[in-house]
Design a protein around this motif. Structure first.
Motif, short mmCIF file in Angstrom:
data_model
loop_
_atom_site.label_atom_id
_atom_site.label_comp_id
_atom_site.label_asym_id
_atom_site.label_seq_id
_atom_site.Cartn_x
_atom_site.Cartn_y
_atom_site.Cartn_z
N MET A 157 -6.75 -2.93 18.74
CA MET A 157 -6.62 -1.67 17.99
C MET A 157 -5.94 -0.68 18.93
O MET A 157 -6.50 -0.29 19.94
CB MET A 157 -8.00 -1.16 17.55
N GLU A 158 -4.70 -0.28 18.58
CA GLU A 158 -3.88 0.49 19.52
C GLU A 158 -4.34 1.92 19.69
O GLU A 158 -4.47 2.41 20.80
CB GLU A 158 -2.41 0.46 19.08
N ARG A 159 -4.54 2.63 18.58
CA ARG A 159 -5.01 3.99 18.70
C ARG A 159 -5.56 4.52 17.38
O ARG A 159 -5.35 3.91 16.33
CB ARG A 159 -3.95 4.93 19.27
N VAL A 160 -6.23 5.67 17.50
CA VAL A 160 -6.80 6.33 16.33
C VAL A 160 -5.74 7.28 15.80
O VAL A 160 -5.15 8.05 16.54
CB VAL A 160 -8.09 7.09 16.75
N LEU A 161 -5.49 7.19 14.49
CA LEU A 161 -4.41 7.96 13.88
C LEU A 161 -4.92 8.93 12.84
O LEU A 161 -5.87 8.63 12.12
CB LEU A 161 -3.45 7.03 13.13
N THR A 162 -4.24 10.06 12.71
CA THR A 162 -4.50 10.93 11.56
C THR A 162 -3.67 10.38 10.39
O THR A 162 -2.78 9.57 10.58
CB THR A 162 -4.03 12.37 11.83
N VAL A 163 -3.97 10.85 9.20
CA VAL A 163 -3.21 10.42 8.02
C VAL A 163 -1.73 10.76 8.20
O VAL A 163 -0.85 9.98 7.87
CB VAL A 163 -3.77 11.08 6.74
N GLY A 164 -1.49 11.92 8.80
CA GLY A 164 -0.10 12.34 9.02
C GLY A 164 0.63 11.37 9.93
O GLY A 164 1.79 11.00 9.66
N ASP A 165 -0.06 10.96 11.02
CA ASP A 165 0.55 9.97 11.94
C ASP A 165 0.88 8.69 11.20
O ASP A 165 1.91 8.06 11.42
CB ASP A 165 -0.42 9.59 13.07
#
Lengths: 178, 105
Positions: A157-165
């Protein structure tokens, strides 16, 4: 002898078929049948050279959480299509679905069939997709809501994203919600 | 069906560009097919993959899944995708001279 003149070139396709170049798949459910379709589609995309992003949200997050990946089960309760012992068997009455061990039993039956078809356990599958160049992300809203931290996730799991990302990453491709 | 001549051999290909008789295959043919797929040089590692696929096809009648391929040929997933950029499943099968694989995994 000039061998080049003997070679016949690859025939050109009559018309270039339009190809999907990129898919971004949202996995929002944490049951076995909620998780696998997204994994199979992402892996299949990579097998055909299609760029693939997986975005895990809500209970789908368990597919990329340390220690929970291979505990994902089929729900025998509230699953109106559930039949036993096989797909063309009898409808499983809701009350029987409640019995302890029913989910575990149904899951183990299905896992046997999956192993036969070379469908890997979730942990192995997630790593396989990452090794194949697929990208895996977790949804920030859910991570915050569930009080999780980046350390709770497997390295794939590479990273935590916001919906915008996510929308930014998904630009120019198809978005599939599962 | 289309007959093409590669390396002095007349070969039959299906509509999607896969050889219809895997027994007609040899390494020279593989080199030409690889070049068409954008692979300039076939290395020993490519051949490890191609030969494994051919053995599987011969015994089972279908190409292996990526999972079996990586587990049993000794070529890990990452390397497989580097060897056959742009999708190993169909590319490697085409270069190996076998029919298009039917598995989903």
């Amino acid at each position: 002898m000039n061998t080049a003149s003997l070679e016949s070139p690859a025939p050109k396709p009559a018309r270039e078929k339009e190809r999907i170049k990129k898919v971004s798949i949202v996995v929002s459910k944490g049951s076995l049948d909620g998780v696998y379709p997204g994994l199979i589609m992402a892996n299949g995309a990579r097998m055909d050279g299609i760029e693939a992003n997986l975005f895990f949200t809500f209970f789908g997050l368990y597919a990329v959480m340390n220690g929970y990946q291979d505990k994902i089960q089929i729900s025998t309760v509230g699953n109106a299509a559930m039949r036993v012992p096989g797909a063309k068997g009898f409808r499983l009455p809701t009350l029987l679905g409640l019995l302890p061990g029913m989910s575990a039993f149904a899951t183990s039956m299905m896992k046997k069939e999956m192993e036969r078809l070379d469908i890997p356990p979730v942990s192995e599958f997630v790593q396989m997709i990452s090794d194949a160049g697929g990208h895996l992300y977790a949804c920030k809203a859910t991570v915050d809501m569930f009080h999780l931290a980046p350390g709770d996730f497997v390295p794939a799991m590479e990273r935590v994203l916001t919906v915008g990302d996510f929308y930014e990453l998904a630009a120019g491709g198809e978005i599939i919600f599962t | 069906m289309a007959i093409r001549t590669i390396a002095n051999k007349a070969l039959d290909f299906d509509a999607e560009g896969f050889m219809t008789n895997f027994k007609d295959w040899d390494v020279e043919i593989a080199k030409t097919l690889a070049a068409e797929e954008g692979i300039a040089t076939l290395t020993d590692r490519h051949l490890t993959v191609l030969n494994f696929m051919r053995r599987e096809f011969e015994t089972k009648g279908d190409g292996p899944s990526i999972r079996r391929l990586t587990k049993e040929s000794g070529v890990p997933t990452k390397e497989l995708y580097e060897l056959f950029p742009g999708g190993p499943a169909k590319k490697a099968a085409r270069i190996a001279g076998i029919k298009k694989p039917h598995g989903c995994i």
